[in-house]
Design an enzyme around this catalytic site. Sequence first.
Site, PDB file in Angstrom:
ATOM      1  N   ASN A 390      42.363  38.002  39.420  1.00 19.49           N
ATOM      2  CA  ASN A 390      42.706  36.593  39.419  1.00 19.49           C
ATOM      3  C   ASN A 390      41.562  35.736  38.901  1.00 19.49           C
ATOM      4  OD1 ASN A 390      43.737  34.050  39.940  1.00 19.49           O
ATOM      5  ND2 ASN A 390      44.674  34.639  41.874  1.00 19.49           N
ATOM      6  N   ASP A 391      40.567  35.504  39.721  1.00 22.38           N
ATOM      7  CA  ASP A 391      39.501  34.584  39.325  1.00 22.38           C
ATOM      8  C   ASP A 391      38.739  35.050  38.086  1.00 22.38           C
ATOM      9  OD1 ASP A 391      40.137  32.941  41.440  1.00 22.38           O
ATOM     10  OD2 ASP A 391      38.800  33.978  42.819  1.00 22.38           O
ATOM     11  N   VAL A 392      38.645  36.366  37.885  1.00 22.87           N
ATOM     12  CA  VAL A 392      37.836  36.874  36.774  1.00 22.87           C
ATOM     13  C   VAL A 392      38.532  36.684  35.425  1.00 22.87           C
ATOM     14  CG1 VAL A 392      36.632  38.546  38.202  1.00 22.87           C
ATOM     15  CG2 VAL A 392      38.695  39.242  36.988  1.00 22.87           C
ATOM     16  N   VAL A 393      39.785  36.236  35.427  1.00 21.68           N
ATOM     17  CA  VAL A 393      40.481  35.949  34.171  1.00 21.68           C
ATOM     18  C   VAL A 393      40.949  34.489  34.122  1.00 21.68           C
ATOM     19  CG1 VAL A 393      41.247  38.291  33.682  1.00 21.68           C
ATOM     20  CG2 VAL A 393      42.644  36.837  35.139  1.00 21.68           C
ATOM     21  N   SER A 431      39.517  32.858  45.946  1.00 19.44           N
ATOM     22  CA  SER A 431      38.728  31.637  46.009  1.00 19.44           C
ATOM     23  C   SER A 431      39.614  30.428  46.300  1.00 19.44           C
ATOM     24  CB  SER A 431      38.017  31.426  44.677  1.00 19.44           C
ATOM     25  OG  SER A 431      38.977  31.356  43.648  1.00 19.44           O
TER      26      SER A 431
END
Lengths: 465, 101
Positions: A390-393, A431
Amino acid sequence: MPATPAPWSAGSLIQASYFVTAVLFITGLKRMSSPVSARSGIIWAGAGMLVATLVTFAYPGLSNYPLIGAALVLGAALAWWSGKRVAMTNMPQMIALYNGMGGGAAASIAAVELYRGGSGGAVGTTLAVVGGLIGAVSFSGSAIAFAKLQGLIKRSIRFPGQQIVSLLLLAAALLHGVLEVAHPGGSGVYVTGLLIFALLLGLAMTLPIGGADMPVVISLYNALTGLAVAFEGFALHNAAMIIAGTVVGSAGTLLTQLMAKAMNRSLGNVLFSGFGEGSAAGGGEVSGSLKPIEASDVGVMLAFAQKVIVVPGYGMAVAQAQHKIWELCQLLIDRGVTVRFAIHPVAGRMPGHMNVLLAEAGVPYDLIGDLEEINGEFDTADAALVIGANDVVNPVARTDKSSPIYGMPILNADRAQNVIVIKRGQGAGFSGIENALFYLDNTRMLYGDAQKVGSELIAAVKALG
Amino acid sequence: MTGIVALYIFMLAAFTGYEVISRVPVILHTPLMSGSNFVHGIVLVGAMVALGNAHSPLEKTIGFFGVLLAAGNAVGGYVVTERMLEMFKSSKAPRSAPRER
């Protein structure tokens, strides 16, 4: 050093063995730093541990052998049993747990030595106090990290004035430490106070930290336990403990920095600012809608693609989907599709977490690329398959200055022709930030457990013959 | 061991740790963290000495838990690291032909 001087022969045998242990540890760690020799590294280090443990039974002036033996056997048996049966996906919390045990052991050494009235003078007492303080913080902090990753504690617990509470606890622990040094061999009140405040400090420091930051935290506590062991080594005049503890302390500090850097945050930021705090409001303006898609359609899309890049995340680990995903990729490779895996440095809950899982499934190294290697390739990919990441993309990290993840390097999955996101539900990431990627025109959402979806995709590709 | 020698050991060991890990590929970060977690299980040696020197029931109790925890750290760290690195060994082999499942 024990109060009685060691007989020369036993003493030098022990010193020589500890020297051998130190050599074996450093050689082992060195070998562990290359994939080819990694496996032999742990065996070298294990041999070092065995030598050191056995020879310590010959330590002059010891008593309580039955107790030592019982504790040794019990601790070893429990750890062996739990270590053998834990699932690969739960490795991070097991490492946190074992690490906390090391910290607790260092604190116990400090407690015994200090209650006994310490034999090392002011310097020895100071070192024991510092090691005990760090060890106790690492013990309770790692326990919380374990509980969070295991899902025993679901939410980050925050309260106003958190940092002040932590500072006060640190001050209280230090005060008791100073009093202990000033009045060694006292009633033991100061030692008790020191350890209690240090344990509370570990809780207060770790409770507010979100699950997404746990890799950094575990790494930090690993380094701290190393330091605590080194300090207790100084207090006991034990060279093997000093060397091993210091090596781990410095290596762990470097690793912690590398991880914090990968998230584009300083260590202080991870520890002292709750992730997502007051930020859910900012970065909320995501336009567009979520567009669901069926597994059969995705199967067709993948099967007729030239190039597919897989982006695994924590969701893949939770669903234990790595085997299914690799099976799917093998089918695609057999059809002539170029398949690559893109791994973000902080994907999952530990650095290299995804690599370990893919290695377990049997994915060859040359298909796996890290951030710098693979980011240019998304432009030429027909499909990016995002599995539980999720957050890493999240492209918000590139554009939205108000977002808490602004500036974090991300995988450019949004630049692929088509983006397929496999996700359990419609919630935001760990997050708590909305992911703009999910709303892009070229993105389709494939809802479901990653393992189940993987099976459906395999069936869909197979159906094409 | 005099204080200054201990300080030298500390300094050299710190640089050693930094150097050993500075060239590690990302894929080995987790096993290496686990491996270094095992290495500080050497605290077992200190815990054994502490318990061996303990006298009062309180010291013995704390010392007992110290050895118990340290043994857990060492053995658990070893088992977990070994299991992880075992997979790296198998994954090095070229894509094997028999995959019938």
